[in-house]
Design a protein around this motif. Structure first.
Motif, PDB file in Angstrom:
ATOM      1  N   ASP A   1       0.831  -1.082  -0.147  1.00  0.00           N
ATOM      2  CA  ASP A   1      -0.123  -0.055  -0.121  1.00  0.00           C
ATOM      3  C   ASP A   1       0.605   1.168   0.058  1.00  0.00           C
ATOM      4  OD1 ASP A   1      -2.343  -1.271   0.016  1.00  0.00           O
ATOM      5  OD2 ASP A   1      -2.522  -1.516   2.264  1.00  0.00           O
ATOM      6  N   ARG A   2       1.921   1.235   0.723  1.00  0.00           N
ATOM      7  CA  ARG A   2       2.764   2.275   0.809  1.00  0.00           C
ATOM      8  C   ARG A   2       4.343   1.959   0.758  1.00  0.00           C
ATOM      9  NH1 ARG A   2       0.625   7.122   2.417  1.00  0.00           N
ATOM     10  NH2 ARG A   2       2.676   8.070   2.884  1.00  0.00           N
ATOM     11  N   VAL A   3       5.047   2.529  -0.281  1.00  0.00           N
ATOM     12  CA  VAL A   3       6.443   2.045  -0.485  1.00  0.00           C
ATOM     13  C   VAL A   3       7.237   3.195   0.123  1.00  0.00           C
ATOM     14  CG1 VAL A   3       8.276   1.534  -2.099  1.00  0.00           C
ATOM     15  CG2 VAL A   3       5.793   0.780  -2.619  1.00  0.00           C
ATOM     16  N   LYS A   4       8.215   2.996   1.010  1.00  0.00           N
ATOM     17  CA  LYS A   4       9.259   3.844   1.593  1.00  0.00           C
ATOM     18  C   LYS A   4       9.793   4.487   0.181  1.00  0.00           C
ATOM     19  CE  LYS A   4      10.584   1.401   5.667  1.00  0.00           C
ATOM     20  NZ  LYS A   4      11.630   0.843   6.646  1.00  0.00           N
ATOM     21  N   PRO A   5       9.857   5.961   0.494  1.00  0.00           N
ATOM     22  CA  PRO A   5      10.596   6.735  -0.442  1.00  0.00           C
ATOM     23  C   PRO A   5      11.934   6.214  -0.587  1.00  0.00           C
ATOM     24  CG  PRO A   5       9.312   8.159   1.275  1.00  0.00           C
ATOM     25  CD  PRO A   5       9.329   6.796   1.726  1.00  0.00           C
ATOM     26  N   GLY A   6      12.687   6.249  -2.087  1.00  0.00           N
ATOM     27  CA  GLY A   6      13.851   5.964  -2.368  1.00  0.00           C
ATOM     28  C   GLY A   6      14.131   4.494  -2.609  1.00  0.00           C
ATOM     29  N   VAL A   7      12.886   3.435  -2.238  1.00  0.00           N
ATOM     30  CA  VAL A   7      13.264   2.102  -2.441  1.00  0.00           C
ATOM     31  C   VAL A   7      13.038   1.758  -3.928  1.00  0.00           C
ATOM     32  CG1 VAL A   7      12.367  -0.278  -2.049  1.00  0.00           C
ATOM     33  CG2 VAL A   7      12.497   1.602   0.061  1.00  0.00           C
ATOM     34  N   PRO A   8      13.868   1.070  -4.703  1.00  0.00           N
ATOM     35  CA  PRO A   8      14.007   0.831  -6.078  1.00  0.00           C
ATOM     36  C   PRO A   8      12.960  -0.218  -6.493  1.00  0.00           C
ATOM     37  CG  PRO A   8      16.181  -0.066  -5.399  1.00  0.00           C
ATOM     38  CD  PRO A   8      15.428   0.838  -3.996  1.00  0.00           C
ATOM     39  N   LEU A   9      12.566  -1.096  -5.441  1.00  0.00           N
ATOM     40  CA  LEU A   9      11.836  -2.471  -5.681  1.00  0.00           C
ATOM     41  C   LEU A   9      12.550  -3.237  -6.993  1.00  0.00           C
ATOM     42  CD1 LEU A   9       8.164  -1.184  -5.439  1.00  0.00           C
ATOM     43  CD2 LEU A   9       9.430  -2.680  -3.890  1.00  0.00           C
ATOM     44  N   LEU A  10      13.970  -3.241  -6.894  1.00  0.00           N
ATOM     45  CA  LEU A  10      14.518  -3.876  -8.010  1.00  0.00           C
ATOM     46  C   LEU A  10      15.674  -4.750  -7.474  1.00  0.00           C
ATOM     47  CD1 LEU A  10      14.558  -3.700 -11.225  1.00  0.00           C
ATOM     48  CD2 LEU A  10      16.455  -2.483 -10.995  1.00  0.00           C
TER      49      LEU A  10
ATOM     50  N   GLY B   1      10.926 -11.751  -2.209  1.00  0.00           N
ATOM     51  CA  GLY B   1      11.613 -11.264  -0.921  1.00  0.00           C
ATOM     52  C   GLY B   1      12.633 -10.043  -0.998  1.00  0.00           C
ATOM     53  N   ARG B   2      13.509 -10.666  -2.153  1.00  0.00           N
ATOM     54  CA  ARG B   2      14.690  -9.595  -2.436  1.00  0.00           C
ATOM     55  C   ARG B   2      14.206  -8.293  -2.794  1.00  0.00           C
ATOM     56  NH1 ARG B   2      19.094 -13.512  -5.429  1.00  0.00           N
ATOM     57  NH2 ARG B   2      19.335 -14.853  -3.599  1.00  0.00           N
ATOM     58  N   THR B   3      13.268  -8.392  -3.527  1.00  0.00           N
ATOM     59  CA  THR B   3      12.448  -6.873  -4.129  1.00  0.00           C
ATOM     60  C   THR B   3      11.835  -6.105  -3.138  1.00  0.00           C
ATOM     61  OG1 THR B   3      12.191  -8.236  -6.332  1.00  0.00           O
ATOM     62  CG2 THR B   3      11.159  -6.177  -6.096  1.00  0.00           C
ATOM     63  N   THR B   4      11.249  -6.898  -2.381  1.00  0.00           N
ATOM     64  CA  THR B   4      10.153  -6.268  -1.143  1.00  0.00           C
ATOM     65  C   THR B   4      10.746  -5.882   0.042  1.00  0.00           C
ATOM     66  OG1 THR B   4       9.212  -8.303  -0.600  1.00  0.00           O
ATOM     67  CG2 THR B   4       8.186  -7.061  -2.594  1.00  0.00           C
ATOM     68  N   GLU B   5      12.091  -6.613   0.377  1.00  0.00           N
ATOM     69  CA  GLU B   5      12.443  -6.543   1.645  1.00  0.00           C
ATOM     70  C   GLU B   5      12.717  -4.890   2.033  1.00  0.00           C
ATOM     71  OE1 GLU B   5      16.502  -8.132   4.229  1.00  0.00           O
ATOM     72  OE2 GLU B   5      16.343  -8.373   2.167  1.00  0.00           O
ATOM     73  N   GLY B   6      12.087  -4.605   3.029  1.00  0.00           N
ATOM     74  CA  GLY B   6      12.144  -3.088   3.891  1.00  0.00           C
ATOM     75  C   GLY B   6      11.576  -2.148   2.979  1.00  0.00           C
ATOM     76  N   ALA B   7      10.690  -2.566   2.062  1.00  0.00           N
ATOM     77  CA  ALA B   7       9.919  -1.638   1.336  1.00  0.00           C
ATOM     78  C   ALA B   7       8.850  -0.857   1.639  1.00  0.00           C
ATOM     79  CB  ALA B   7       9.657  -2.299  -0.125  1.00  0.00           C
ATOM     80  N   ARG B   8       8.090  -1.911   2.561  1.00  0.00           N
ATOM     81  CA  ARG B   8       6.870  -1.218   3.366  1.00  0.00           C
ATOM     82  C   ARG B   8       7.017  -0.140   4.061  1.00  0.00           C
ATOM     83  NH1 ARG B   8       2.202  -4.108   2.604  1.00  0.00           N
ATOM     84  NH2 ARG B   8       3.420  -6.120   1.988  1.00  0.00           N
ATOM     85  N   ASP B   9       6.340   0.754   3.899  1.00  0.00           N
ATOM     86  CA  ASP B   9       6.344   2.175   4.850  1.00  0.00           C
ATOM     87  C   ASP B   9       5.218   1.951   5.773  1.00  0.00           C
ATOM     88  OD1 ASP B   9       6.862   4.489   5.988  1.00  0.00           O
ATOM     89  OD2 ASP B   9       6.163   5.682   4.168  1.00  0.00           O
ATOM     90  N   GLU B  10       5.653   1.744   6.987  1.00  0.00           N
ATOM     91  CA  GLU B  10       4.602   1.452   8.154  1.00  0.00           C
ATOM     92  C   GLU B  10       5.044   2.822   8.976  1.00  0.00           C
ATOM     93  OE1 GLU B  10       2.398  -0.505   8.443  1.00  0.00           O
ATOM     94  OE2 GLU B  10       3.132  -2.460   7.118  1.00  0.00           O
ATOM     95  N   PRO B  11       3.502   3.576   8.861  1.00  0.00           N
ATOM     96  CA  PRO B  11       3.606   5.043   9.773  1.00  0.00           C
ATOM     97  C   PRO B  11       3.968   4.539  11.341  1.00  0.00           C
ATOM     98  CG  PRO B  11       2.179   5.205   8.154  1.00  0.00           C
ATOM     99  CD  PRO B  11       2.631   3.494   8.009  1.00  0.00           C
ATOM    100  N   GLU B  12       4.518   5.389  12.109  1.00  0.00           N
ATOM    101  CA  GLU B  12       4.663   5.190  13.374  1.00  0.00           C
ATOM    102  C   GLU B  12       3.281   5.273  13.980  1.00  0.00           C
ATOM    103  OE1 GLU B  12       6.619   4.094  17.066  1.00  0.00           O
ATOM    104  OE2 GLU B  12       7.398   4.462  14.814  1.00  0.00           O
ATOM    105  N   PRO B  13       2.675   4.146  14.688  1.00  0.00           N
ATOM    106  CA  PRO B  13       1.239   4.177  15.338  1.00  0.00           C
ATOM    107  C   PRO B  13       1.233   5.321  16.335  1.00  0.00           C
ATOM    108  CG  PRO B  13       2.339   1.862  15.239  1.00  0.00           C
ATOM    109  CD  PRO B  13       3.300   2.796  14.917  1.00  0.00           C
TER     110      PRO B  13
END
Length: 368
Positions: A47-56, A109-121
């Motif tokens: 739903d939300r990708v962290k800014p700067g993550v290439p997804l590659l 897994g390599r493509t999406t690792e660390g890509a999900r942007d989870e806002p601080e609750p």
């Protein structure tokens, strides 16, 4: 001997001026999967990708890259795999095909690792899901952080009988659940939606709350209904309850609904206490502006409702207290019959006097 699937389905790509470069990228991606060269697939939506993550993933070779006004598509490959990344707004769809299921999962897994942007609750926020049918992805769920006050903070927004009923509802636990239907009815502007936001916060430890944005389609589309009712929830622990919110469903539950809504009403009732709801921890919350007398008797029969609450206007005294005035200082801005919550907020902002229709005699009872 019958032909192999890939031989029976020749791959052809036909484009015209209505197709975009992104559409071509999508079609090219399917080739190796359709022919059987890479028969395994693994996909997900972020739903939300962290800014700067290439997804590659490292070592990927980019074959095609296309960008439209609201979407981009990148096709890349490596040894034994192909990757399609479709990005839209802040989110992305990631799909990998590969020669083995293990390789497809590994590259995904390599493509999406660390890509999900989870806002601080935030303590004052609650995570709510929103379901709708997307023309591109079909039944789809996204999540948002919604601001919701505590019940103690908003209790004064409701007239005393309603507040007493909501007191009990806010304290419900899984062990208290008898009926599966939660019904809030009453005039517009009385705070039904606000109460549901607060309920989502009060129940967040044990219940996932999802709002269905197109309820008229939900009960007329069996596939959509099954995706929501039977499909897996959003990574929640086993046994966690789900509350599906359907707002302003007057046509669905009024007395003549059986004739005007076809099978929709039957499917709603089946979800709450029929075979469809068996084995699933699903509650259904419905808001309506209809009077209780106009609701279909099957909806309000004893035992079906976890709660049935009529949300009405505040009395004149309660309205004055809400505005911070004493009864003796009343200056005509609030009528004798009181005011709705929406009217009180308008008065606080200086938007003129409240105009409230007279109450109907014999208010309906409230119960849990």
């Amino acid at each position: 001997m019958s032909a192999k699937p890939q031989d029976a389905l020749p791959i052809r790509l036909t484009v015209d001026d209505s197709d975009s470069p992104s559409d071509v990228v999508d079609a090219l991606f399917l080739g190796r999967f359709a022919t059987g060269e890479q028969p395994f697939s693994h996909s997900s939506t972020i739903d939300r990708v962290k800014p700067g993550v290439p997804l590659l993933p490292p070592g990927a070779t980019v074959l095609r890259s296309a960008r439209d006004d609201d979407r981009s598509a990148t096709l890349s490959e490596g040894n034994g795999w192909t990757l399609l990344v479709s990005r839209w707004n802040h989110g992305a769809d990631v799909t990998v095909t590969a020669v083995s299921a293990e390789l497809a999962e590994q590259i995904h897994g390599r493509t999406t690792e660390g890509a999900r942007d989870e806002p601080e609750p935030q303590p004052e926020n609650v995570t709510m899901g929103f379901w709708y049918v997307s023309p591109r992805r079909g039944p789809y769920r996204t999540t948002r952080q919604i601001a919701a006050g505590t019940w103690d903070d908003v209790r004064a927004n409701y007239t005393a009988p309603v507040a007493d009923a909501l007191d009990q509802l806010m304290k419900v636990t899984p062990d208290d659940i008898a009926g599966r239907l939660l019904l809030l009815h009453g005039p517009p502007g009385t705070g039904k939606t606000s109460a549901l936001r607060t309920l989502a916060r009060s129940w967040r430890d044990w219940c996932q709350v999802d709002c269905v944005l197109d309820p008229e389609r939900l009960f007329n589309d069996v596939g959509y209904l099954m995706d929501i009712a039977i499909g897996e929830d959003d990574g929640s622990a086993k046994g966690r309850w789900r509350l599906l919110l359907l707002e302003d469903c007057d046509e669905l539950i009024r007395g003549e609904a059986k004739h005007t809504a076809g099978q929709a009403l039957s499917r709603l009732l089946n979800l709450t206490d029929g075979l469809l709801g068996q084995g699933r921890n699903v509650l259904v919350g419905v808001t309506t502006n209809e009077d209780l007398e106009r609701l279909h008797p099957a909806v309000v029969r004893p035992g079906r409702c976890l709660a049935r609450i009529e949300v009405g206007s505040l009395t004149r005294a309660e309205s004055m207290a809400w505005l911070g005035r004493e009864e003796g200082d009343w200056d005509g801005t609030v009528g004798r019959e009181g005011a709705t919550l929406a009217e009180l907020y308008a008065l606080r902002r200086g938007h003129g006097p409240a105009s409230v229709p007279a109450r109907q005699p014999g208010e309906a009872g409230l119960y849990l």
